[in-house]
Design a protein around this motif. Structure first.
Motif, PDB file in Angstrom:
ATOM      1  N   MET A   1       7.905   8.844  -0.107  1.00 30.41           N
ATOM      2  CA  MET A   1       6.966   8.137  -0.823  1.00 30.41           C
ATOM      3  C   MET A   1       7.018   7.840  -2.182  1.00 30.41           C
ATOM      4  O   MET A   1       6.399   8.152  -3.252  1.00 30.41           O
ATOM      5  CB  MET A   1       5.387   8.839  -0.628  1.00 30.41           C
TER       6      MET A   1
ATOM      7  N   GLU B   1       5.754   1.791  -1.517  1.00 30.44           N
ATOM      8  CA  GLU B   1       4.385   1.937  -1.320  1.00 30.44           C
ATOM      9  C   GLU B   1       3.833   0.629  -1.541  1.00 30.44           C
ATOM     10  O   GLU B   1       3.996  -0.126  -2.050  1.00 30.44           O
ATOM     11  CB  GLU B   1       3.600   2.728  -2.380  1.00 30.44           C
TER      12      GLU B   1
ATOM     13  N   VAL C   1      -3.194  -0.130  -1.947  1.00 28.03           N
ATOM     14  CA  VAL C   1      -4.085   0.203  -1.238  1.00 28.03           C
ATOM     15  C   VAL C   1      -5.549  -0.371  -1.777  1.00 28.03           C
ATOM     16  O   VAL C   1      -5.700   0.137  -2.907  1.00 28.03           O
ATOM     17  CB  VAL C   1      -4.067   1.757  -0.847  1.00 28.03           C
TER      18      VAL C   1
ATOM     19  N   GLY D   1       0.117   6.788   4.661  1.00 24.19           N
ATOM     20  CA  GLY D   1       0.502   8.202   4.364  1.00 24.19           C
ATOM     21  C   GLY D   1      -0.013   8.990   5.550  1.00 24.19           C
ATOM     22  O   GLY D   1      -0.480   8.780   6.434  1.00 24.19           O
TER      23      GLY D   1
END
Lengths: 260, 33
Positions: A1, A6, A9, A88
């Protein structure tokens, strides 16, 4: 991660997922406490109906189990709806909830069979067996999830993988997940070496077999043009990224200069 | 791990803790405990 892997979000997705996960935690807690209370009165009980029950259920246990079961479905649906966008480990909501439910209930069986047995009675093998069985049912998927998350975070630095988006299928999930992104210095060196060898081979071939000249008479830059065209072709095909292309081009030009 | 991702983890863990506390509260309100 790592940061490069990423995606953003949205706040709404995070809030929705938090509501779902919080509701599931509440539901599992209700079921845990209710079954614990039932274990405290011998492991079975009954309420209602025309008959007199030998063991009435503890206060609140029946309602807590009902709310817990239906709440788990309701909030589980909410959490799953947002899981794909959050990604995730929180995107694997069903596995997390499954593990939490079975491990917590397994602890109730183990506690009732081993640690909280009435004085004078020995260990209850049924409680031990059920407890271990429930722990295995909850623990094995959880370990698998953690191993998968670890593996995913290890490979994240080498690729531009879309965030692992949980277990739920999604039409929005991309079909291609891996694209070269970072420049490996060793790979860049190897490509420069290949470009150099390629250029030398082209020069030798042009000198030995002038059957297919690559440039018009008087044009001393035929081989470098050819090499640059090949590099551009590699770049267009995605075999070289921008940095690698520039490095290989610079190497080709640098090596071509003194030769002419 | 980016700060945004840390924040997501923090929010989810807080949600779990809040859910557990709420479950205990509801169970108590139902007469259990």
């Amino acid at each position: 991660m790592s940061g490069s892997t990423e995606r953003r979000v949205g706040g709404r997705a995070v809030v929705g997922e938090a509501v779902g996960i919080g509701g599931m935690a509440m539901s599992i807690t209700l079921m845990f406490l209710a079954t614990r209370a039932v274990m405290g009165v011998g492991g079975s009980c009954a309420d209602g109906g025309p008959y007199v029950s030998a063991q009435r259920c503890p206060d609140g246990a029946t309602a807590a189990i009902l709310i817990g079961v239906f709440g788990l479905f309701l909030f589980g649906g909410v959490a799953i709806a947002f899981a794909d966008r959050v990604g995730g480990i929180w995107g694997s909501t069903p596995i997390l909830a499954w593990a939490a439910l079975f491990i917590s209930l397994g602890w109730n069986f183990l506690d009732g069979g081993v640690f909280s047995v009435p004085e004078g009675s020995g260990i209850d093998p049924t409680g031990v067996l059920l407890g271990l069985l429930f722990w295995a049912m909850g623990g094995v998927p959880l370990v698998g999830l953690l191993l998968a998350a670890r593996s995913s975070s290890r490979t994240a630095g080498r690729t531009v993988a879309q965030p692992r988006a949980g277990l739920m299928p999604s039409a929005a999930r991309p079909t291609s997940q891996v694209t070269p992104q970072r420049t490996d210095p060793r790979r860049a060196d190897a490509l420069r070496s290949i470009a150099t060898d390629l250029g030398a081979a082209v020069d030798r071939a042009a000198a030995v077999t002038p059957v297919h000249p690559v440039a018009a008479p008087g044009d001393t830059h035929g081989s470098i043009v050819d090499r640059l065209e090949r590099l551009a072709d590699l770049r267009e095909r995605g075999l070289l990224d921008a940095d690698e292309f520039e490095a290989a081009k610079a190497a080709a030009i640098r090596e071509e200069g003194p030769a002419r | 791990m980016s700060a945004a991702r840390v924040l997501v983890h923090a929010v989810m863990v807080a949600a779990v803790v809040a859910g557990v506390l709420l479950g205990r509260l509801v169970f108590g309100a139902l007469g259990g405990g």
